[in-house]
Design a protein around this motif. Structure first.
Motif, PDB file in Angstrom:
ATOM      1  N   ARG A 170      40.462  -0.526   8.407  1.00  0.00           N
ATOM      2  CA  ARG A 170      39.208  -0.868   9.072  1.00  0.00           C
ATOM      3  C   ARG A 170      39.427  -1.015  10.577  1.00  0.00           C
ATOM      4  O   ARG A 170      40.360  -1.699  11.010  1.00  0.00           O
ATOM      5  N   PRO A 171      38.588  -0.376  11.399  1.00  0.00           N
ATOM      6  CA  PRO A 171      38.812  -0.454  12.856  1.00  0.00           C
ATOM      7  C   PRO A 171      38.422  -1.823  13.402  1.00  0.00           C
ATOM      8  O   PRO A 171      37.594  -2.533  12.821  1.00  0.00           O
ATOM      9  N   ASP A 172      39.018  -2.166  14.528  1.00  0.00           N
ATOM     10  CA  ASP A 172      38.748  -3.460  15.159  1.00  0.00           C
ATOM     11  C   ASP A 172      37.629  -3.339  16.186  1.00  0.00           C
ATOM     12  O   ASP A 172      37.427  -2.267  16.767  1.00  0.00           O
TER      13      ASP A 172
ATOM     14  N   GLY B 131      35.662  -3.165  19.496  1.00  0.00           N
ATOM     15  CA  GLY B 131      36.091  -2.674  20.802  1.00  0.00           C
ATOM     16  C   GLY B 131      36.767  -1.313  20.722  1.00  0.00           C
ATOM     17  O   GLY B 131      36.893  -0.630  21.736  1.00  0.00           O
ATOM     18  N   GLN B 132      37.216  -0.926  19.536  1.00  0.00           N
ATOM     19  CA  GLN B 132      37.872   0.383  19.422  1.00  0.00           C
ATOM     20  C   GLN B 132      36.839   1.500  19.351  1.00  0.00           C
ATOM     21  O   GLN B 132      35.713   1.286  18.884  1.00  0.00           O
ATOM     22  N   GLN B 133      37.239   2.664  19.793  1.00  0.00           N
ATOM     23  CA  GLN B 133      36.349   3.816  19.675  1.00  0.00           C
ATOM     24  C   GLN B 133      36.794   4.647  18.467  1.00  0.00           C
ATOM     25  O   GLN B 133      37.992   4.876  18.283  1.00  0.00           O
ATOM     26  N   VAL B 134      35.816   5.027  17.656  1.00  0.00           N
ATOM     27  CA  VAL B 134      36.143   5.772  16.436  1.00  0.00           C
ATOM     28  C   VAL B 134      35.382   7.097  16.406  1.00  0.00           C
ATOM     29  O   VAL B 134      34.372   7.277  17.090  1.00  0.00           O
ATOM     30  N   THR B 135      35.914   8.004  15.598  1.00  0.00           N
ATOM     31  CA  THR B 135      35.230   9.265  15.309  1.00  0.00           C
ATOM     32  C   THR B 135      34.837   9.251  13.837  1.00  0.00           C
ATOM     33  O   THR B 135      35.636   8.853  12.984  1.00  0.00           O
ATOM     34  N   LEU B 136      33.610   9.660  13.565  1.00  0.00           N
ATOM     35  CA  LEU B 136      33.120   9.707  12.176  1.00  0.00           C
ATOM     36  C   LEU B 136      32.742  11.136  11.819  1.00  0.00           C
ATOM     37  O   LEU B 136      32.120  11.839  12.623  1.00  0.00           O
ATOM     38  N   THR B 137      33.103  11.548  10.619  1.00  0.00           N
ATOM     39  CA  THR B 137      32.626  12.834  10.100  1.00  0.00           C
ATOM     40  C   THR B 137      32.111  12.601   8.687  1.00  0.00           C
ATOM     41  O   THR B 137      32.512  11.629   8.042  1.00  0.00           O
ATOM     42  N   PRO B 138      31.247  13.478   8.183  1.00  0.00           N
ATOM     43  CA  PRO B 138      30.881  13.359   6.775  1.00  0.00           C
ATOM     44  C   PRO B 138      32.149  13.490   5.921  1.00  0.00           C
ATOM     45  O   PRO B 138      33.039  14.271   6.264  1.00  0.00           O
ATOM     46  N   ALA B 139      32.221  12.725   4.839  1.00  0.00           N
ATOM     47  CA  ALA B 139      33.398  12.807   3.964  1.00  0.00           C
ATOM     48  C   ALA B 139      33.510  14.225   3.408  1.00  0.00           C
ATOM     49  O   ALA B 139      32.497  14.847   3.077  1.00  0.00           O
ATOM     50  N   ALA B 140      34.744  14.720   3.347  1.00  0.00           N
ATOM     51  CA  ALA B 140      34.948  16.087   2.833  1.00  0.00           C
ATOM     52  C   ALA B 140      34.565  16.139   1.359  1.00  0.00           C
ATOM     53  O   ALA B 140      34.834  15.195   0.618  1.00  0.00           O
ATOM     54  N   PRO B 141      33.932  17.219   0.933  1.00  0.00           N
ATOM     55  CA  PRO B 141      33.590  17.322  -0.487  1.00  0.00           C
ATOM     56  C   PRO B 141      34.852  17.441  -1.334  1.00  0.00           C
ATOM     57  O   PRO B 141      35.863  17.960  -0.861  1.00  0.00           O
TER      58      PRO B 141
END
Lengths: 67, 388
Positions: free
Chosen positions: B326-328, B330-340
């Motif tokens: 789980r990110p903390d 203040g952190q920057q994250v990248t999100l993508t749709p979950a792979a099928p």
């Protein structure tokens, strides 16, 4: 200096830039990161152009260093 | 959406450097074991075919002679493995199918015709190893310093890829360029599907099943479902490529966001997105990682979008059931749709086929089922709307 762009690509770019206030030369300068000023309404277009150019530049550099 | 401007930036760079710009780090087609380069065209009532493979120089034949030469290059459904059709001409497969349909089921070329029919069926499956439409594959792999319409012409690609040969050998040279990187993740499962359908086509040929007959309702429904699954799988495969993900930020398929300080629950994460045009919706399963879209994800986290909203001028996404890593705040994250998941997809198709094969299922009895909704890929809708 910008190389002359293919006339068809240029016409296509002009269509795509309609409403942004950017001319093709300005768009290319924004993309290459050499533009010093740009129309206020061109923010999103200029950022996307710059991102596309930057990603292309890096991808080509990486490809060249791999080969 | 700013994807068109992103592409324009790449086109301008390609025009400046006179060099194709890669869109993908990976090959958009799987490893091809037995390619056969073909161009076919109708001339009045005849079909003229030119074909070659890595060991046979180009040969040209008309009608029955064309089927003979294809058969001699291994294009026969009775063979252990399939040949991959490589073409840069969108009309080739239609011309080949015309030729195959004219061939009677009991003729000496029936096995060649059945192989062509299998090509035609698998051509609907993006990322398949049955056919490679070179123009589509090249457009997936590179962007050129020309207007997009020019990329529809094979001659444009030959010029930019420095391929002097405009014959079938040139097609194989371009295929070599296309496949000089490892294939996209998930394409392997599409090749497994190719192998399964190839075995089925062989056994149907042995059983003298005539592929010219219209599909039954069950076969058509299962075929549509398989095509939808393949389109989803290919979309997932593209998103596994770091270079593709950078463009996908501009189409809303990939999201960059900042983790907020006050998550609403133990397994919940609140994210403020950089852009408003994210395509993620409530209920979507996502994969994320701390870092940028072009990073590999050594420690990905998974979750589900449980809420969307607007905070100030930014899109607020709430993720629930976030797993480990789980990110903390203040952190920057990248999100993508979950792979099928190809295994889940196959299990779903098996269940669907069983329902069609069972006389008392809701599908075959006509009872109203409980509604479930899913998105159908645009390509499938367009293909379904075509007259032929």
């Amino acid at each position: 200096m910008t190389e002359p762009t293919d006339a068809v690509l240029r016409a296509y770019a002009e269509r795509l830039l309609t409403g942004t206030g950017l001319a093709v030369e300005q768009a290319e300068a924004c993309a290459a990161g050499t533009a010093t000023a740009r129309p206020e309404q061109a923010g999103a277009a200029a950022a996307a152009l710059r991102d596309g150019w930057r990603v292309a530049e890096r991808a080509n550099h990486d490809a060249a260093s791999r080969s | 959406m700013t994807a068109e401007w992103f592409d324009l930036g790449q086109r301008l760079y390609a025009a400046r450097t006179r060099s194709p710009v890669p869109r993908l780090l990976h090959a958009p087609v799987p490893v091809i074991g037995a390619p056969v380069a073909v161009r076919a065209r109708s001339e009045g009532r005849s079909v003229v075919v030119t074909a070659s493979n890595p060991t046979t120089p180009a040969r040209t034949g008309r009608d029955d002679d064309a089927l003979t030469l294809l058969g001699e290059m291994g294009v026969q459904v009775t063979a252990d493995t399939w040949q991959t059709l490589i073409t840069d001409d969108p009309g080739t497969l239609a011309a080949l199918l015309l030729l195959a349909r004219r061939c009677p089921p009991d003729s000496q070329h029936a096995a060649v015709a059945a192989h062509i029919a299998w090509w035609d069926e698998r051509n609907d499956f993006p990322g398949s190893s049955a056919t490679v439409q070179l123009l589509d594959a090249c457009r997936a792999r590179w962007v050129l310093g020309v207007a997009p319409e020019a990329e529809d012409r094979a001659s444009t690609w030959r010029t930019w890829l420095h391929t002097a040969d405009d014959g079938c050998a040139g097609l194989l040279a371009i295929l070599d360029r296309l496949t000089d990187a490892p294939p996209l993740a998930l394409l392997g499962s599409l090749v497994e599907d190719d192998a399964w359908t190839w075995a089925k086509a062989r056994s149907e040929h042995t059983d003298r099943w005539d592929w010219r007959r219209p599909d039954t309702a069950s076969r058509a429904a299962n075929g549509l479902r398989a095509r939808c699954d393949a389109a989803d799988l290919y979309a997932g495969a593209l998103l596994s490529d770091p270079l593709y993900r950078q463009r996908a930020v501009h189409s809303g398929h990939v999201v960059i966001a900042d983790v907020q300080a006050a998550p609403a629950g133990r397994n919940t994460v609140a994210l403020l997105c950089e852009r408003m045009d994210a395509r993620l919706r409530t209920g979507n399963a996502v994969t994320g990682w701390v870092g940028q879209p072009d990073d590999t994800a050594p420690q990905p986290f998974a979750g589900t979008v449980t809420g969307t909203g607007v905070h100030g001028v930014r899109l607020l996404l709430t993720l629930g059931t976030v797993t480990s890593n789980r990110p903390d705040p203040g952190q920057q994250v990248t999100l993508t749709p979950a792979a099928p998941n190809p295994f889940t997809m196959r299990a779903g198709r098996r269940r669907y086929a069983r329902l069609y094969g069972t006389r008392r299922s809701w599908l075959t009895t006509g009872r109203t089922p409980s509604p479930t909704r899913r998105e159908v890929p645009l390509d499938v809708l367009v293909a379904g709307a075509e007259d032929d």
